[in-house]
Enzyme design. Structure first.
Site, PDB file in Angstrom:
ATOM      1  NE  ARG A  93      41.381 -59.991  25.505  1.00 38.61           N
ATOM      2  CZ  ARG A  93      42.498 -59.938  24.768  1.00 38.61           C
ATOM      3  NH1 ARG A  93      43.311 -58.908  24.890  1.00 38.61           N
ATOM      4  NH2 ARG A  93      42.808 -60.902  23.931  1.00 38.61           N
TER       5      ARG A  93
ATOM      6  CB  VAL B 178      41.742 -52.153  32.310  1.00 39.98           C
ATOM      7  CG1 VAL B 178      42.052 -51.017  33.252  1.00 39.98           C
ATOM      8  CG2 VAL B 178      40.249 -52.195  32.011  1.00 39.98           C
ATOM      9  CD  GLU B 179      39.520 -57.400  31.108  1.00 43.05           C
ATOM     10  OE1 GLU B 179      39.021 -57.668  30.005  1.00 43.05           O
ATOM     11  OE2 GLU B 179      38.973 -57.682  32.177  1.00 43.05           O
ATOM     12  N   GLY B 180      44.354 -54.770  28.193  1.00 43.81           N
ATOM     13  CA  GLY B 180      44.937 -54.539  26.882  1.00 43.81           C
ATOM     14  C   GLY B 180      44.485 -53.199  26.351  1.00 43.81           C
TER      15      GLY B 180
END
Length: 817
Positions: A381, A503-505
């Site tokens: 991230r 995406v990715e949280g």
């Protein structure tokens, strides 16, 4: 009166410098002993007795535990909310780094400035200058997103052959083994040319089989897969997200159970009978590269009803590697995210039997999947989506700065209108912030840190700033950015905004729950120690932690009030000059943030994690402080160039103002109103004194963006710059330079027209008239003609035939003038 003032000053100094308990004891004893000399009053025996009892309780550990910390410990253990396994693993994932300093109330700026500057090795620079440039030259984003819906075969093969899929793989396995900084810069450059290619390159190097294998894989798994991943012989994907689970990993519906079975290994063709394995079923969506993947990383819940692995039946989340050619694995359909055409799609399977040694890390890592994922996510991230956000900022800065200077209305470049330069200042300022924030985090990664809290800060704030910069860039471009076509260099990035936000949280979740939810526990110097002491029933550790915590709160209250009262004028700064005051304001707001954080936990307790709006504002405070300090670090790294002062000032003032406003919003909504009232008087004794960047400062930033120079070059460094004048982005620097060079001639022509000396109707005819009259030379005539042609190329938008399938530039040539 004098004695009271001396006492207040003494206590204030002790608190400000966080003196230990013994120093407090000695200081107060000295004050009591000095009273006869200060005011002629001698403390009574009773006063000394009370002091002695309190001093004994505070300084004698066994007595303090008996009288104070022991009873508090009992209450604390009862009220401390239990953490789920996924929460504990998320809290334990990664490391704390510069974020811990910001939580401390006393950031160590010398430490900040001593962090090594991120640099590329000669090999990494050569890769950026060579293969990365070559790949960018192959990319036709319009064709990819609107016609072929995929990268060309040539581009795919180039990506595989040149090692783009193995940037993180160690050289012993045939990979490039690039630094995190180099990895991010490769993604950034590609993303300035096309999002589809950037995503296709970044995913195998981010959270996925390659990353997980290097950290947790067995030797056999590493030896087989990593060389194949490095050479592009395998295309990996990682299947985590399920339709009904989303960001809640604990709700993953995909499951497997341990049993005995038979299978044929698709890699070797060998058949195996009666082996211990897993019969797994899954349905996954939104999986990047799934439609073309050859190896599937799969996350699922594992159960062992027959106890073939041990006594435990619910094993937990597990990650496995499954060849997509394996019987029962389904891939091949795809989603179309919009704005990009990278391969993304579903995968599913039912009762697919896999051997236990396909679990990443083997049998011993069954049930360790969530820990593995969150630890790797703390790295990924920091890189992929923040790098794409930086790329969008650089592209928006480059094209908007040039366009705003080339395009004119009412006889002026549009960038000189204040409404436009306000938007441009945000573009340039946010771009400076985004790259500064990422570069500092990449520094941490490359010295061995895994800053999980800062990775969440980057994911949220860089993608949100990407959204804002692209919105502003579209506003400045107007109709140029409305019409889709090859000439529209902003449309695909704008259309792809929801991808990065989601995406990715998802960003809402990241801001409201993750940044502060992890940060408060991981970065606070005492909270996690207290919680672990409670879970371990360790009174000794709790005593040390709670004693330090109380001193910490008292200190931050005094520091926040003093720094607010004095405007932090008397605190130190590691540098002199125009940025020194910003370091002082960071110290002030850091103390205020630390105090508010403790008061939030004190007044709300375990319910704070459900107060998502308040938690989000606390996260905004931390984020603002981080972005401000990252911007200051970048300015010093660049050599503190005077011409960049407007950029760093805008970036820091904006970030600190945001932090202040988050504090204001927090206090306005804290349920305990008397506490909120008292805290406001402590933190803001003179009110909200920090201001957003001024209009004048914003204009300075906009001017830097519109003029070729070192500041504009530093702000856009690392992006792909096509050289051809036929390229929609490549034409911009040529048109900008030509516009600047011919501006005096154009001004002369306008004046001659106003004076009635040039009477032709059109611009082209007046230019011919000026040449014939000898007002301008042939050289000037040619320069203006070329500049106008380039300017038109910049302004023009695409048109198609009535079926929307054909575009012909030659038709436009008939109407150039």
């Amino acid at each position: 009166m004098i004695t009271a003032i001396i006492l207040i000053a003494l206590l204030g100094v002790l608190a400000y410098f966080r003196a230990p308990v013994l120093a407090w004891t000695v200081g107060i004893a000295a004050w009591l002993a000095g009273l006869p000399y200060l005011c002629g009053a001698t403390p009574s025996i009773a006063v000394w007795a009370v002091f002695a009892v309190i001093a004994a309780v505070l300084n004698l550990t066994f007595l303090r535990r008996l009288v104070f910390t022991g009873p508090v410990f009992g209450v604390f253990r009862k009220i401390t909310p239990a953490m789920s396994q996924t929460e504990q693993e998320a809290i334990n994932a990664g490391t704390v780094w510069w974020d811990r300093d910001l939580f401390s109330g006393k950031p160590d700026f010398k430490r900040l400035l001593s962090f090594p500057d991120p640099k590329l090795t000669a090999e990494e620079q050569a890769f950026l200058d060579g293969p990365t440039e070559e790949l960018c030259a192959m990319i036709d984003d319009w064709k990819i997103t609107h016609e072929t819906k995929d990268l060309s075969e040539e581009a795919w093969q180039f990506i595989k052959d040149k090692g783009f899929l193995g940037m993180i793989v160690k050289k012993q396995y045939g990979g490039l083994e690039f630094s995190n900084y180099a990895h991010a810069k490769v993604v950034t450059k590609i993303a300035t040319r096309g999002g589809t290619a950037a995503v296709s390159v970044m995913v195998p190097n981010s959270l996925g089989p390659g990353e997980l294998l290097q950290h947790y894989g067995t030797d056999a798994q590493k030896d087989y897969y990593l060389p194949r991943l490095a050479k592009g012989l395998e295309i990996p994907c990682f299947a985590l997200t399920s339709p009904s689970a989303g960001s809640d990993a604990g709700s993953i519906p995909d499951y497997g159970y341990v049993c005995r079975g038979s299978y044929t290994d698709p890699r070797t063709g060998e058949h195996h009978e009666n082996v211990i394995g897993i019969r797994v079923s899954w349905e996954k969506r939104w999986i990047t590269l799934a439609p073309v993947a050859t190896i599937l990383g799969l996350a699922f819940k594992l159960y062992d009803p027959e106890h073939l692995l041990g006594d435990k039946e619910d094993i937990g989340i597990t990650c496995a590697l499954v060849p997509t050619e394996h019987v029962g694995v389904s891939i091949g359909r795809r989603h179309y995210p919009g704005g990009a055409a990278f391969m993304n799609g579903p995968t599913w399977g039912r009762d697919v039997f896999i051997p236990i040694d396909w679990v990443i890390g083997g049998r011993d890592y069954c049930g360790q999947g969530w820990r593995m994922l969150v630890e790797c996510l703390s790295v990924g991230r920091c890189i992929s989506l923040p790098a794409m956000s930086v790329a969008s900022g650089k592209l928006a800065t480059f094209v908007t700065g040039a366009y705003a200077r080339i395009r004119d209305q009412f006889g002026l470049p549009i960038g000189k209108f204040e409404g436009v330069d306000e938007a441009m200042a945000r573009i340039g300022g946010y771009t400076y912030q985004m790259e500064s924030a990422q570069d500092l985090a990449l520094t941490g990664l490359d010295i061995g840190e895994k800053p999980s809290v800062l990775s969440a800060v980057l994911k949220y704030h860089n993608t949100e700033r990407m959204r804002k910069t692209l919105n502003d860039a579209l506003d400045v471009h107007g109709g140029k950015a409305v019409v889709l076509g090859p000439r529209n260099y902003l449309a695909r990035a704008y259309q792809a905004i929801p991808i990065a936000i989601t995406v990715e949280g998802a960003n809402i979740l990241t801001r409201s729950m993750i940044i502060y939810g992890q940060g408060a526990i991981r970065c606070h110097p005492f909270v996690l120690r207290e919680m672990r002491a409670a879970m371990d029933n360790d009174l000794k550790e709790f005593d040390a932690a709670i004693t330090g915590h109380i001193n910490f709160v008292i200190s931050n209250k005094v520091r926040a009030f003093w720094l607010g009262l004095t405007g932090a004028a008397f605190t130190g700064s590691p540098v002199s000059g125009p940025t020194a005051r910003y370091y002082k304001q960071v110290t002030r707001l850091s103390s205020a943030f630390a105090l508010l954080s403790d008061m939030a936990m004190f007044s709300l307790g375990g319910s704070l994690k459900f107060r998502e709006k308040l938690s989000a504002r606390l996260g905004d405070m931390l984020s603002g402080l981080y972005i401000a300090t990252a911007s200051l670090k970048r300015f010093e790294r660049d050599g503190a160039p005077e011409e960049d002062l407007a950029l760093v000032r805008w970036a820091v003032e904006s970030a600190l103002y945001d932090a202040q406003q988050a504090m204001h919003g927090f206090l306005a909504n804290l349920p305990n109103r008397p506490l909120a009232w008292a805290l406001r008087r402590v933190i803001f004794p003179w009110g909200l004194t920090l201001q957003a960047p001024s209009d004048h400062l914003g204009t300075q930033v906009a001017r830097l963006m519109m003029a070729p120079g070192a500041s504009r070059d530093r702000l856009t460094r690392g992006m792909y710059l096509p050289q051809s004048e036929s390229d929609p982005v490549g034409v911009l620097p040529h048109a900008l330079q030509a516009t600047l060079e011919t501006e005096p001639i154009e001004q002369k022509l306008r004046k001659l027209t106003r004076d009635g000396k040039l009477k032709a109707l059109t611009h082209r005819e007046r230019l011919d008239e000026a040449l014939a009259a000898g007002v301008i030379s042939q050289t000037e005539f040619d320069a203006v003609t070329r500049a106008r042609k380039l300017k038109r190329d910049v302004i023009m938008v695409d048109d198609f035939d009535m079926t929307m399938t054909h575009h012909d530039d030659k038709l436009l040539e008939r109407h150039i003038f």
